[in-house]
Design an enzyme around this catalytic site. Structure first.
Site, short mmCIF file in Angstrom:
data_model
loop_
_atom_site.label_atom_id
_atom_site.label_comp_id
_atom_site.label_asym_id
_atom_site.label_seq_id
_atom_site.Cartn_x
_atom_site.Cartn_y
_atom_site.Cartn_z
CB SER A 178 2.06 -4.42 25.70
OG SER A 178 1.07 -4.01 26.59
CG HIS B 162 -1.15 -1.34 22.20
ND1 HIS B 162 0.15 -0.89 22.12
CD2 HIS B 162 -1.34 -1.64 23.51
CE1 HIS B 162 0.70 -0.92 23.31
NE2 HIS B 162 -0.17 -1.37 24.17
CD GLU C 162 1.87 1.23 19.21
OE1 GLU C 162 2.97 1.77 19.04
OE2 GLU C 162 1.75 0.18 19.88
CG ASN D 137 4.92 -0.86 24.87
OD1 ASN D 137 5.04 0.17 25.53
ND2 ASN D 137 3.80 -1.57 24.87
N1 NAD Z 1 -0.79 -1.74 31.90
C1 NAD Z 1 -0.56 -1.03 30.81
O1 NAD Z 1 0.01 0.07 30.90
C2 NAD Z 1 -0.98 -1.55 29.46
C3 NAD Z 1 -1.07 -0.64 28.39
C4 NAD Z 1 -1.52 -1.09 27.13
C5 NAD Z 1 -1.82 -2.43 26.97
N2 NAD Z 1 -1.70 -3.29 28.03
C6 NAD Z 1 -2.08 -4.70 27.79
O2 NAD Z 1 -3.42 -4.87 28.25
C7 NAD Z 1 -3.59 -6.23 28.70
C8 NAD Z 1 -4.11 -6.20 30.12
O3 NAD Z 1 -3.18 -5.49 30.93
P1 NAD Z 1 -3.60 -4.76 32.30
O4 NAD Z 1 -2.54 -3.78 32.58
O5 NAD Z 1 -5.02 -4.34 32.24
O6 NAD Z 1 -3.41 -6.00 33.31
P2 NAD Z 1 -4.01 -6.24 34.77
O7 NAD Z 1 -3.01 -7.07 35.49
O8 NAD Z 1 -4.48 -4.96 35.38
O9 NAD Z 1 -5.31 -7.12 34.43
C9 NAD Z 1 -5.21 -8.38 33.82
C10 NAD Z 1 -6.59 -8.98 33.69
O10 NAD Z 1 -6.47 -10.29 33.12
C11 NAD Z 1 -7.29 -11.17 33.84
N3 NAD Z 1 -6.75 -12.52 33.73
C12 NAD Z 1 -5.63 -13.02 34.31
N4 NAD Z 1 -5.48 -14.32 33.96
C13 NAD Z 1 -6.53 -14.62 33.14
C14 NAD Z 1 -6.94 -15.81 32.49
N5 NAD Z 1 -6.22 -16.93 32.60
N6 NAD Z 1 -8.08 -15.76 31.73
C15 NAD Z 1 -8.80 -14.61 31.62
N7 NAD Z 1 -8.46 -13.46 32.24
C16 NAD Z 1 -7.34 -13.48 32.99
C17 NAD Z 1 -7.24 -10.66 35.28
O11 NAD Z 1 -8.33 -11.14 36.02
C18 NAD Z 1 -7.32 -9.15 35.04
O12 NAD Z 1 -8.67 -8.78 34.84
C19 NAD Z 1 -2.23 -6.92 28.55
O13 NAD Z 1 -2.22 -7.59 27.32
C20 NAD Z 1 -1.26 -5.74 28.54
O14 NAD Z 1 -0.07 -6.02 27.87
C21 NAD Z 1 -1.32 -2.88 29.28
#
Ligand code: NAD
Length: 285
Positions: free
Chosen positions: A119, A140, A152, A190
């Site tokens: 993000s 993204h 993005e 963001n």
């Molecule tokens: N939540 C949102 O609205 C959103 C939107 C767009 C992008 N993102 C981005 O997407 C990515 C994931 O976010 P999310 O919301 O799915 O998070 P989440 O907390 O739902 O999931 C995170 C994932 O990362 C894994 N993880 C944690 N530590 C780890 C490690 N050391 N090695 C490998 N895997 C590991 C966890 O097991 C889980 O599967 C982030 O980079 C976030 O910034 C999030």
């Protein structure tokens, strides 16, 4: 370059959404989670989401079966070796992501693109953790990925034009509307959205109004589909805090300095919908 097989890393909110989007677009998807049971749980949640769409008449049963058939789940990074594109979507932590990119670079076939769904974090830092920096970019997606039309595409200084063009073509093939953006923290959405979300927490913290009234006001007064506090709960408060910290680290703009209440809620494990509690209580929903 044609993208026929996509690997997705991370079984959180975003990983499963992106998997669904790509499979719907006719692309083979390999989902990788660190544990086989979470990988299997992702498949179960995809099946549930597809069943709901069939029930609502949005998709035919045969098409839902075909989408499901295109997705496999694994706990092994080696199963991503044959992918044309791998999208990393794990926790918003630069060190974790960099280590993963180095590992992926040694596994995934030459010529494949490695992308991050970060993000806010600097994509170039992930690119230089590999021996193929020209093949690394940001793709993204927005939350929930199946519903949101924007993607993005982030072009770090190291990315080739071919990589950026292939990433945009992939987003279009997924039915999304891509925009190209430079590698600056928060990219477009963001960087503009988070000062507003942060200020909503500040407003709650200083007692100006209740969470419900802040959200009602922004929905009714600005015609936003959801209020800022409900949106923070949807994004995840830990991810939101990581986004604000990365924005503050890059720009040192006080608007990006996370409000203490947000940090305390994360410390307390109140992460929003995914933990059952954030600004609202989801435990009984
Ligand atoms: N939540 C949102 O609205 C959103 C939107 C767009 C992008 N993102 C981005 O997407 C990515 C994931 O976010 P999310 O919301 O799915 O998070 P989440 O907390 O739902 O999931 C995170 C994932 O990362 C894994 N993880 C944690 N530590 C780890 C490690 N050391 N090695 C490998 N895997 C590991 C966890 O097991 C889980 O599967 C982030 O980079 C976030 O910034 C999030």
């Amino acid at each position: 370059m044609t993208i026929e097989r996509v690997g997705i890393l991370g079984s959180g909110i975003m990983g499963s959404g992106i998997a669904e989007v790509a499979a719907k677009a006719g692309i083979q998807v390999v989902l990788r989670s660190r544990k086989q049971d979470t990988a299997d749980a992702m498949i179960a949640s995809l099946e549930k989401s597809l069943a709901k769409r069939v029930e609502r008449g949005k998709v035919e049963q045969a098409d839902a079966d075909a989408i499901r058939g295109r997705v496999s789940a694994t706990d092994s990074l080696a199963d991503l070796a044959d992918c044309d594109l791998v999208i990393e979507s794990v926790v918003e932590d630069l060190e974790v992501k960099r280590a993963l990119f180095t590992e992926l670079d040694g596994i995934v076939k030459e010529g494949a693109i490695l992308a991050t769904n970060t993000s806010t974090l600097p994509v170039v830092e992930m690119a230089v953790a590999t021996n193929r920096p020209d093949k690394v970019c940001g793709i993204h997606f927005f939350n929930p990925a199946p519903a949101m039309s924007l993607v993005e595409v982030i072009a770090p200084l190291t990315a080739s034009d071919e990589t950026v063009a292939a990433a945009k073509a992939f987003a279009e093939a997924c039915g999304k509307n891509p925009v190209e953006v430079k590698d600056r923290a928060g990219f477009i959405v963001n960087a503009l959205l988070f000062p507003y979300l942060n200020n909503a927490v500040r407003m709650l913290e200083n007692g100006t109004a209740s969470a419900e009234d802040i959200d009602t006001a922004m929905k009714g007064g600005c015609n936003f589909p959801m209020g800022p506090l409900a949106l923070l709960d949807l994004v995840g408060l830990d991810t939101s805090l990581a986004i604000l910290d990365a924005l503050y680290e890059e720009f040192k703009d006080p608007n990006y300095a996370a409000v203490p209440a947000l940090r305390r809620m994360v410390a307390a494990g109140q992460l929003g919908r995914k933990s059952g509690r954030g600004f609202y209580d989801y435990s009984k929903k």
